[in-house]
Motif scaffolding. Sequence first.
Motif, PDB file in Angstrom:
ATOM      1  N   ALA A 258       4.094  -8.388  18.384  1.00 12.33           N
ATOM      2  CA  ALA A 258       3.314  -8.314  17.139  1.00 12.33           C
ATOM      3  C   ALA A 258       3.194  -9.703  16.543  1.00 12.33           C
ATOM      4  N   GLU A 259       1.980 -10.096  16.215  1.00 12.89           N
ATOM      5  CA  GLU A 259       1.813 -11.469  15.749  1.00 12.89           C
ATOM      6  C   GLU A 259       1.540 -11.598  14.263  1.00 12.89           C
ATOM      7  N   LEU A 260       1.201 -10.502  13.595  1.00 12.59           N
ATOM      8  CA  LEU A 260       1.034 -10.588  12.149  1.00 12.59           C
ATOM      9  C   LEU A 260       1.308  -9.223  11.527  1.00 12.59           C
ATOM     10  N   TRP A 261       1.494  -9.213  10.218  1.00 11.65           N
ATOM     11  CA  TRP A 261       1.925  -7.986   9.553  1.00 11.65           C
ATOM     12  C   TRP A 261       1.094  -7.734   8.300  1.00 11.65           C
ATOM     13  N   SER A 262       0.815  -6.452   8.069  1.00  8.69           N
ATOM     14  CA  SER A 262      -0.012  -6.055   6.930  1.00  8.69           C
ATOM     15  C   SER A 262       0.657  -4.843   6.285  1.00  8.69           C
ATOM     16  N   PRO A 263       0.397  -4.592   5.000  1.00  9.14           N
ATOM     17  CA  PRO A 263       1.102  -3.479   4.345  1.00  9.14           C
ATOM     18  C   PRO A 263       0.786  -2.122   4.982  1.00  9.14           C
ATOM     19  N   LEU A 264       1.801  -1.290   5.016  1.00 12.73           N
ATOM     20  CA  LEU A 264       1.681   0.067   5.545  1.00 12.73           C
ATOM     21  C   LEU A 264       1.411   1.000   4.381  1.00 12.73           C
ATOM     22  N   VAL A 265       0.274   1.676   4.455  1.00 11.61           N
ATOM     23  CA  VAL A 265      -0.109   2.555   3.354  1.00 11.61           C
ATOM     24  C   VAL A 265       0.309   3.970   3.681  1.00 11.61           C
ATOM     25  N   LEU A 266       1.178   4.513   2.876  1.00  9.26           N
ATOM     26  CA  LEU A 266       1.688   5.861   3.158  1.00  9.26           C
ATOM     27  C   LEU A 266       1.328   6.857   2.068  1.00  9.26           C
ATOM     28  N   GLU A 267       0.479   6.431   1.136  1.00  8.01           N
ATOM     29  CA  GLU A 267       0.275   7.303  -0.026  1.00  8.01           C
ATOM     30  C   GLU A 267      -0.393   8.617   0.342  1.00  8.01           C
ATOM     31  N   HIS A 268      -1.113   8.655   1.479  1.00  9.73           N
ATOM     32  CA  HIS A 268      -1.741   9.922   1.863  1.00  9.73           C
ATOM     33  C   HIS A 268      -0.899  10.708   2.843  1.00  9.73           C
ATOM     34  N   ARG A 269       0.261  10.173   3.174  1.00  7.29           N
ATOM     35  CA  ARG A 269       1.025  10.814   4.245  1.00  7.29           C
ATOM     36  C   ARG A 269       2.383  11.302   3.761  1.00  7.29           C
ATOM     37  N   THR A 270       2.459  11.513   2.466  1.00  9.50           N
ATOM     38  CA  THR A 270       3.771  11.872   1.940  1.00  9.50           C
ATOM     39  C   THR A 270       4.267  13.213   2.450  1.00  9.50           C
ATOM     40  N   THR A 271       3.347  14.091   2.865  1.00 11.49           N
ATOM     41  CA  THR A 271       3.816  15.390   3.341  1.00 11.49           C
ATOM     42  C   THR A 271       3.732  15.490   4.855  1.00 11.49           C
ATOM     43  N   ASP A 272       3.391  14.394   5.469  1.00 12.82           N
ATOM     44  CA  ASP A 272       3.278  14.420   6.929  1.00 12.82           C
ATOM     45  C   ASP A 272       4.660  14.349   7.543  1.00 12.82           C
ATOM     46  N   ARG A 273       5.099  15.447   8.100  1.00 14.88           N
ATOM     47  CA  ARG A 273       6.436  15.444   8.686  1.00 14.88           C
ATOM     48  C   ARG A 273       6.414  15.736  10.179  1.00 14.88           C
ATOM     49  N   SER A 274       5.242  15.718  10.757  1.00 11.98           N
ATOM     50  CA  SER A 274       5.237  16.082  12.167  1.00 11.98           C
ATOM     51  C   SER A 274       4.792  14.959  13.083  1.00 11.98           C
ATOM     52  N   GLY A 275       3.866  14.140  12.605  1.00 15.04           N
ATOM     53  CA  GLY A 275       3.454  13.044  13.482  1.00 15.04           C
ATOM     54  C   GLY A 275       4.472  11.937  13.382  1.00 15.04           C
ATOM     55  N   SER A 276       5.217  11.677  14.427  1.00 16.71           N
ATOM     56  CA  SER A 276       6.230  10.637  14.209  1.00 16.71           C
ATOM     57  C   SER A 276       5.807   9.373  14.922  1.00 16.71           C
ATOM     58  N   SER A 277       5.418   8.430  14.136  1.00 18.41           N
ATOM     59  CA  SER A 277       4.940   7.179  14.694  1.00 18.41           C
ATOM     60  C   SER A 277       5.542   5.978  13.998  1.00 18.41           C
ATOM     61  N   LEU A 278       6.449   6.221  13.062  1.00 21.11           N
ATOM     62  CA  LEU A 278       7.026   5.085  12.357  1.00 21.11           C
ATOM     63  C   LEU A 278       8.360   4.694  12.975  1.00 21.11           C
ATOM     64  N   ARG A 279       8.610   3.395  13.005  1.00 22.09           N
ATOM     65  CA  ARG A 279       9.942   2.923  13.373  1.00 22.09           C
ATOM     66  C   ARG A 279      10.586   2.444  12.097  1.00 22.09           C
ATOM     67  N   VAL A 280      11.813   2.852  11.913  1.00 27.58           N
ATOM     68  CA  VAL A 280      12.487   2.574  10.646  1.00 27.58           C
ATOM     69  C   VAL A 280      13.590   1.540  10.865  1.00 27.58           C
ATOM     70  N   PHE A 281      13.705   0.620   9.932  1.00 27.20           N
ATOM     71  CA  PHE A 281      14.742  -0.417   9.990  1.00 27.20           C
ATOM     72  C   PHE A 281      15.470  -0.425   8.656  1.00 27.20           C
ATOM     73  N   GLY A 282      16.781  -0.306   8.692  1.00 27.01           N
ATOM     74  CA  GLY A 282      17.506  -0.250   7.425  1.00 27.01           C
ATOM     75  C   GLY A 282      18.668  -1.225   7.383  1.00 27.01           C
ATOM     76  N   ARG A 283      19.024  -1.617   6.162  1.00 25.43           N
ATOM     77  CA  ARG A 283      20.207  -2.460   5.971  1.00 25.43           C
ATOM     78  C   ARG A 283      21.210  -1.635   5.190  1.00 25.43           C
ATOM     79  N   VAL A 284      22.352  -1.325   5.823  1.00 21.76           N
ATOM     80  CA  VAL A 284      23.331  -0.508   5.117  1.00 21.76           C
ATOM     81  C   VAL A 284      24.031  -1.335   4.067  1.00 21.76           C
ATOM     82  N   LYS A 285      24.505  -0.656   3.046  1.00 14.60           N
ATOM     83  CA  LYS A 285      25.215  -1.368   1.977  1.00 14.60           C
ATOM     84  C   LYS A 285      26.504  -1.956   2.526  1.00 14.60           C
ATOM     85  N   ASP A 286      26.922  -3.019   1.899  1.00 17.65           N
ATOM     86  CA  ASP A 286      28.190  -3.640   2.244  1.00 17.65           C
ATOM     87  C   ASP A 286      29.324  -2.631   2.161  1.00 17.65           C
TER      88      ASP A 286
END
Lengths: 877, 111
Positions: A258-286
Amino acid sequence: MRFLKLRSLFRRAVVEQEMDDELRYHIEELTEQLRRRGMSHADAHTEAMRAIGGLERRREEIRETRRVNHIENFLADVKYAVRRLVRTPGFTIVSIITLALGLGANTAIFTVVNRVLLRPLAYQDPDRLVVPNGTVAAGDYLDWRAHNRTFDGIGAAEWWSPTLYGNDRPEQITALHVTSDIFDVLGVPPLLGRVPRADEEHDGANRVVVLGYNSWQKRFHGDSGVIGRTMSFDGIAYSVIGVMPPSFHFAPYWATSAELWSPLVLEHRTTDRSGSSLRVFGRVKDGVSTAQARADLASIVTGVDDAHSAWAKRLALVPLRSMVVEDVDSQLRILQAAVVILLLIACANVAHLQLMRAAAGERESAVRLALGASSGRVVQQSMIESAVLCVTGAAIGLALGYAAVRMFVRYAPPGLPLLDRIALDVRVFLVLAVCTLVAAALCGLVPALRLGRVRVGDAMRAGRGTNDTPRRRQIRHALVVSEFAMTFVLLAGAGLVLRSFSAMLRVDPGFDAVNTVQMEIGLKGSSHAAVEQRAPFFAELVTRVRQAPGVQSAALTNHIPIVGDHWPFPFAIEGRPIPRAGAGPRALFRIATPGYFGTMGMTIREGRDLSDDDARSSAHVVVVNEAMARTHWPNESPIGKRLTVDGVANDAVWFTVVGIVSDVRQNKWTDVPAAEMYFPYLPGRANDSTSTLVSFLHPNQMTLVVKTSSPSAAIPAVSDVVRDMDRDAVVANASTMATIVAAQFVQPRFYLWLVGSFAVVALALAAVGIYGVISYSVAQRTRELGIRAALGANRGDSLALVIKQGLLLAGIGGMLGLIIAVVAMRFAQALLVGVEPTDPVTLAASTAVITAVAVAASYVPALKAARVDPVVALRAD
Amino acid sequence: MSKPSDLVQGTLDLLILKMVALEPLNGWAISLRLKALSSDVLQVSDGSLYPALHKLEQRGLIDAEWRTTENNRRAKFYSITRTGRKHLREEVKSWDRLSAAITGVIRLQEN
């Protein structure tokens, strides 16, 4: 005469001369005095010399007092050591090469391992970054973001392959839509400008991009005025708001280009629980453990519905680093083990060369001891000699290692992560230094200690020629046996990797890669982008391409084997009990136009291919592959049965199975083919708002496969056809299928080459080792061989005697190695495909090689033994 | 001639220092004088003289210089340094104390 100490150091010769003059003056005066008393000149001189008490001794005593303590001692010893080593070039060169190879290989591999496995990812505090195993749906991610209690931040990313306009031809690039949290989570500030804000994650406000460093260099030539410039993606203008620093790469796995990044718009997908296409990255608390974070996330999604509860149970959080180095980890660790073995062999070699040399030098040491050297000095001398050898070997090894790393980077397969940023570094050098010191200590200590304890009388006894004790023989033989054992292990390992590789080569891909080219055709942004125009466009395209010169057949598919997508879609078979949500059967989702199977060289096993009639009449038919047929219809034919991909709802559309096609290799060459279902490309209707599969069977991007007699000419020819039909259609990633297949072998081939090199080097070292031992043994046994010859043994007998000794050593070593290999290879099971760890062919071959090497290395000394002239041998007293 | 013991070695240093304190001498002259002054009682091997001289030079207690002798030969002459003189004074005091103590014991009357 001030600065006496410095003078000593720098004007050595002058000082020596003065010392001599002073003593000589005394002797002359004393001689003169004695002569005046009546002695003859000769007697007087002798008496004077006696009075002085040994000229050399006095000189040495004086020198001792003048010595600038340890520095001069040390330098003298080093010079002496170098002289001694130069006088025996064979031993010196062999030792240095042995050490250089062992240490050099170590450096190179440690550098790579260091960089790939031990060094942190280029994000802030990367040990707290975790990712869930698998993809996530938008609705679930948003819930996680809103309700988690254990994360500092949790962001999501999604594939984005926009078409960039603005150059002479449209270009499809790899990019990612990311939530603004991603940049917080990763913690890397931008080089220029800024990163997207949360309020830009809405339609209209999201027309901004952040460029990666390479993208900025490539497309804007590093222009620092890039902020505010616009880029046109899919016909929409985006504004550049920031540039990331050169060390920043995202994503570190999955979408590495991936060479560039743009905002991910999720405002229309708040109830979408079946199409799984997102990769999630998290930072756990200390202070929060991964287990706690996992429990937190699981609890958020449990209870949404049954499918989610099942998923929550399967959910796992993996450290980001593990995802990045997943494939390579075990390979590198095994290489590391191989290298350590090599170093041990090298050390064994050098140690036993030292032993032989020490034994040979015993007489010299005895003389030195008799002349007044302290045994401490003798030991020191020997240690310094070992140290000189090791330091030289290490220096050369360092250079070798550096060169090896450079070569590694140049020729390494692209699959290895973080590779472009590998360079020799301090930690590696430290490791090498430690290795060197340990090597020096090991190699020098034993012979040195022995030397210090030499009994002068024994050593000075002229004749006999053999100061070889049974203990010494045992040690030497033990060294060689261990060398052979380790070499056997390396050989067996290399052999297994080789067998595994050739098994890979023999795999039938299931399709015909010869003379087949492929390219992605994208209609987004072109004049045929509209839903109802796609099918006619593609149909026309196929017709025209088929008429191009050299083309035998052509067809379209949504994803080609190996490099295509491999997301399994759930489906349901008519008449079967409804599976629990999330637990039902899955198959890879494919779309194919008629003739696709033929173009790819796949075979219809039963039933028929998809046909033009199907497309024209929008018939709901599907072709399944053998794997799918075997798994889900084991005792019957699937032809005529029906399945649906839409959940078993009232408006589910059922597709009838009309054919079974042969399997192809999909994602990983070595994986068993998974179930695949091929749907026809159905024409779309404008304003179709149904959500069943039927309305998705006309994507705007398909891959064209063409069977042609001239692949290289075909690619530009077909591109021209596409562009003739629509100037704004995008042609991307064109290549031959053969190239794609070959790419699968690059990494395993490289790995094989690496392991093979180790085995070869180990063999060479072991051969040198056995050569040394046998030669020395022959030299020691000269008398014995002479006696045998005198008693009637012929040359053949002597030859056989020596070779038998070599074989015996190798044999014991080989057996030891066999046991170790069988045990150790179990751990490498994961890397070996298509071959058992205890593969008899490999073990037998390794044994044969070891035997051959032992015989060859023993041969020359054996010849010498055979040629021993009894008269000469018996006289050597 | 036996190898000088530690006691004698230390004493040898003392003797040398005293000799060169009186006037600069070369090794041969020192050896002659020692034999003469001590009436040959002090058996100092010629050989052990030179290491002692060099050690004293190393320690900075005496200085060395090449000069031409009366018979036009070149020889290395040693002279005492300031540090050497101080050291000599202390060693002499030490020797006096030691010698007095030993005398005190061996002169005890037998009862």
